[in-house]
Every structure is written in C-alpha cells, then in structure tokens.
Enzyme design. Structure first.
Site, short mmCIF file in Angstrom:
data_model
loop_
_atom_site.label_atom_id
_atom_site.label_comp_id
_atom_site.label_asym_id
_atom_site.label_seq_id
_atom_site.Cartn_x
_atom_site.Cartn_y
_atom_site.Cartn_z
N CYS A 89 3.14 8.45 1.89
CA CYS A 89 3.57 7.34 2.82
C CYS A 89 4.05 5.95 1.74
O CYS A 89 3.03 5.63 1.52
CB CYS A 89 2.65 7.13 3.87
SG CYS A 89 2.78 5.73 5.10
N SER A 96 10.36 4.28 16.62
CA SER A 96 9.00 3.77 17.14
C SER A 96 9.10 3.18 18.51
O SER A 96 9.63 2.13 18.59
CB SER A 96 8.25 2.76 16.28
OG SER A 96 7.95 3.29 14.96
N LEU A 97 9.02 3.85 19.63
CA LEU A 97 9.46 3.46 20.81
C LEU A 97 8.03 2.89 21.67
O LEU A 97 8.35 1.68 22.10
CB LEU A 97 9.91 4.77 21.72
CG LEU A 97 10.95 4.35 22.67
CD1 LEU A 97 12.10 3.78 22.52
CD2 LEU A 97 11.11 5.60 23.62
N HIS A 98 7.05 3.27 21.65
CA HIS A 98 5.87 2.80 22.11
C HIS A 98 5.80 2.53 23.64
O HIS A 98 4.81 1.74 24.08
CB HIS A 98 5.40 1.48 21.24
CG HIS A 98 5.34 1.97 19.95
ND1 HIS A 98 5.06 3.15 19.39
CD2 HIS A 98 5.66 1.23 18.65
CE1 HIS A 98 4.96 3.07 18.10
NE2 HIS A 98 5.29 1.83 17.50
N SER A 133 11.17 5.82 9.22
CA SER A 133 10.50 5.37 10.47
C SER A 133 11.11 4.11 10.91
O SER A 133 10.83 3.09 10.13
CB SER A 133 8.99 5.41 10.50
OG SER A 133 8.50 4.77 11.89
N GLY A 170 6.15 -2.47 6.35
CA GLY A 170 7.57 -3.07 6.40
C GLY A 170 8.40 -2.35 7.29
O GLY A 170 7.97 -1.25 7.69
N GLU A 171 9.55 -2.95 7.61
CA GLU A 171 10.67 -2.34 8.57
C GLU A 171 11.71 -1.74 7.54
O GLU A 171 12.63 -2.54 7.10
CB GLU A 171 11.33 -3.12 9.42
CG GLU A 171 12.36 -2.87 10.28
CD GLU A 171 12.49 -1.52 10.59
OE1 GLU A 171 11.22 -1.03 11.48
OE2 GLU A 171 13.63 -0.84 10.71
N GLU A 225 1.00 -1.37 0.01
CA GLU A 225 -0.03 -0.11 0.06
C GLU A 225 0.75 1.25 0.02
O GLU A 225 1.95 1.22 0.47
CB GLU A 225 -0.95 0.16 1.40
CG GLU A 225 -1.77 -1.15 1.51
CD GLU A 225 -2.31 -1.17 2.75
OE1 GLU A 225 -2.54 0.07 3.60
OE2 GLU A 225 -2.92 -2.07 3.40
N1 SAH Z 1 8.45 -0.53 10.70
C1 SAH Z 1 8.72 0.92 10.91
C2 SAH Z 1 7.41 1.50 10.09
C3 SAH Z 1 6.28 1.08 10.74
S1 SAH Z 1 4.57 2.21 10.32
C4 SAH Z 1 8.46 1.45 12.36
O1 SAH Z 1 8.19 0.40 13.29
O2 SAH Z 1 8.69 2.39 13.00
C5 SAH Z 1 4.98 3.91 11.08
C6 SAH Z 1 4.20 4.00 12.51
O3 SAH Z 1 2.94 3.51 12.68
C7 SAH Z 1 5.09 2.87 13.40
O4 SAH Z 1 5.26 3.82 14.74
C8 SAH Z 1 4.25 2.01 13.98
O5 SAH Z 1 4.31 1.35 15.09
C9 SAH Z 1 2.76 2.62 13.92
N2 SAH Z 1 1.61 1.65 13.69
C10 SAH Z 1 1.62 0.62 13.25
N3 SAH Z 1 0.21 0.03 13.40
C11 SAH Z 1 -0.44 1.10 13.97
C12 SAH Z 1 -1.88 1.14 14.50
N4 SAH Z 1 -2.71 0.37 14.18
N5 SAH Z 1 -2.01 2.41 14.99
C13 SAH Z 1 -1.42 3.42 15.04
N6 SAH Z 1 -0.15 3.29 14.73
C14 SAH Z 1 0.34 2.19 14.15
#
Ligand code: SAH
Length: 309
Positions: free
Chosen positions: A60, A171-173, A148, A116-117, A47
């Site tokens: 994106c 992406s820390l989370h 990202s 993807g990463e 996508e």
């Molecule tokens: N692999 C990369 C790119 C991922 S997409 C990464 O991990 O950063 C970009 C961001 O969207 C990342 O921070 C990912 O964790 C977040 N993301 C993925 N699924 C999501 C969701 N369902 N809701 C909100 N953010 C999401």
C-alpha cells in the site's frame, strides 16, 4: 567502486543518492504486516505498508504528503496537504518494500491507498504506474494494481483513457449527498451522481469492475436503511462494495460498529443483490489506520519544538 577516481567517489558519496528517502520507522505486526515511515529529502514524512496473505503480498503506497480532502474519519488529512510526491517517491515505496521480503516472496498486488488523493497528483501517479507496469521497470500487470480515489469525476474519466486495466476503487462512504458531504466534505461540489457516472464510464472503457469503499462509522452511516439506500443507488451496476470498519484514530471520537451491525449491513446489501465484503483488518497492533504513524511523528516534532522554545 574502486575503479572510479577517488575524488569522483568522494563527490558521489556526498552528492549522489540512490534513494529519494530514508526509512525512519519500521514496525512489524503480529500478522507480519510491515509498515515503514519514510523521511523524504525535505524531511517530510509518508508511510507505506506490506501486507501478507497466503499466496498474496500486497503493498500500500502513498501519493501525497498529507491530504487536502478532509474526510472526517481519516488521520491523513488532519494536517492538510503539504505537497505531491514525485513519481520516483511513489514507485520507490514499492522497491523499498520489495527489499524487505524474503527470497521466495514477491509482490503480487499494489494498492494506492496510502496517504493522499492519488488522482489529485495524477501526472506523477501515472508516471509511477508506468514504471511499475513496464517490462523494463517493475513489470507488474495493471490488473494487479488498484487506485483508490475520493471520487474526482474528471480525473476518473482521464484515468479511463490510460489504455490499461487498472482497478478503480471509489470511496463512497454514504448513500446520499447530504450524509456524504458531512463525512467527505469535497463532495459538496461534486455529488454522488457525477461520481457514479464517471465510474460507469471507467467500467465501460476498461471492463474492470468498480469497487466502492464504505467506511462504517458507528451511529453515522452504518444503519440498515443506509445499506438499503446504498443498494438502490448501486443497482444495475457491476459493482462490489468493500466495507471497512473504521480504524480508530486517537484524535477522533468516531468508532467502528460492532461485528453484528457490520454483518447486518453486509447482509442487507447482499439481499438486495449487491456483493459486499468486509475488509480484514491488518496490522492492528501497529499504528494501523491510514496516516497515523506520520501523524504521531509530526505531533511529536511539534511537541519537541514547543518544549525547546
Ligand atoms: N484518497 C483516497 C485514498 C485514501 S486511503 C481515497 O479517498 O480513496 C484508502 C481508503 O481508506 C479510503 O476509502 C479511505 O476513505 C479509507 N480510510 C481512511 N481513513 C480510514 C480510517 N480511519 N478507517 C478506515 N478507513 C479509512
């Protein structure tokens, strides 16, 4: 091209293609966000998205078919990873979105935040970014491009050596390793300290402020004490936190907190000296969350196959 011999034209039409994919789905949201589902030559799906803001057009793009990282809230990884995208499959997403735009519009920003990463497909990513930034190519400034990553320290350090000022989003989370490993399983073998050290290195090399993405998951990582812990962890760094209320994924039970809790989380960060913004939701009325369109289509295919057998 009638100036070419007929048999060559025939061969070209059969064997040559200008594009490495076909657009197999196209949705436009009320806010004019457009999302494309692309079918690659081997029938795999990815996508890409065009987002419109006043004076800004952000695309994106994806870097892999699926994802191996397995973040528990993300639709992209639910089916694992199939393969890396080639460099042309990556940059052509920008070109196909560019063609959707009106004459007076132009792409101002690229975020590598699709499926993807990106740093797990490093070489092809860098080849694609070269085309997107070079004057003979798409000619966009590196400062307008954000990559990202889930946080792969060695790759972040390699990326810091690119000699260009790409933006890095990490992406820390979660503010600590035990919670992060629950949410982002690859963290088990990495750890937040390693990631922050590599990101600090990135900042030193490039001068670009790091963005830390933080998906807010109700009841999991969205409490005020998580915000306080996060602020302590990021203190002294030139960092910005991007809060992303979780986009619902129908296969998953996790949800976003309400607006008051989100705002409270943000204000705790700000009170402790960390700038934070809440990411605006775009394209909410089309399959918005990352990887969902592909996931829905893949499930449809699986269902069709089961019905046929
Ligand atoms: N692999 C990369 C790119 C991922 S997409 C990464 O991990 O950063 C970009 C961001 O969207 C990342 O921070 C990912 O964790 C977040 N993301 C993925 N699924 C999501 C969701 N369902 N809701 C909100 N953010 C999401």
């Amino acid at each position: 091209m009638t100036d070419l011999p007929a048999d060559l034209r025939l061969r070209l039409s059969q064997e040559f293609s200008f594009s490495c994919f076909e657009v197999t789905g196209h949705q436009t949201a009320k806010d004019q966000t457009e999302k494309l589902l692309l079918k690659l030559k081997d029938s795999e799906l990815v996508e890409c998205v065009l987002m419109r803001d006043p004076g800004r057009r952000t695309v994106c793009i994806s870097t892999q078919v699926g994802c191996a990282m397995g973040c528990v809230f993300c639709a992209s990884g639910l089916l694992g990873v199939k393969r890396n995208l080639t460099a042309s499959e990556i940059y052509e997403q920008v070109l196909v979105l560019h063609r959707l735009m009106k004459d007076d519009e132009q792409i101002t920003n690229i975020v590598v935040m699709g499926i993807g990463e990106p740093l797990a497909n490093y070489r092809n990513l860098m080849d694609a970014l070269e085309v997107l930034t070079s004057d003979e190519g798409f000619g966009l400034g590196a400062r307008r491009i954000t990559v990202s990553t889930v946080g792969l320290p060695e790759k972040i350090r390699e990326f810091a050596q690119s000699g260009k000022q790409f933006n890095l989003a990490v992406s820390l989370h979660a503010p600590n390793d035990s919670l992060r490993t629950e949410i982002v399983p690859v963290n088990r073998n990495i750890g937040i300290d390693e990631i922050l050290a590599a990101a600090d290195d990135y900042f030193e090399q490039t001068g670009r402020r790091i963005s830390y993405e933080y998906v807010l998951l109700s009841g999991i990582n969205d409490q005020p004490h998580h915000a306080a812990e996060l602020a302590d962890r990021l203190r002294g760094r030139n960092a910005h936190v991007n809060l992303i209320p979780m986009n619902g994924v129908s296969e998953l039970v996790m949800t976003a907190p309400g607006e008051p809790d989100t705002e409270h989380f943000r204000s705790v960060l700000e009170q402790r000296g960390i700038t934070a913004t809440v990411r605006k939701r775009k394209g909410a009325d089309i399959d918005a969350a990352c990887g969902q369109l592909r996931l829905n289509r893949e499930q449809q295919v699986e269902l069709d196959q089961r019905l046929m057998s």
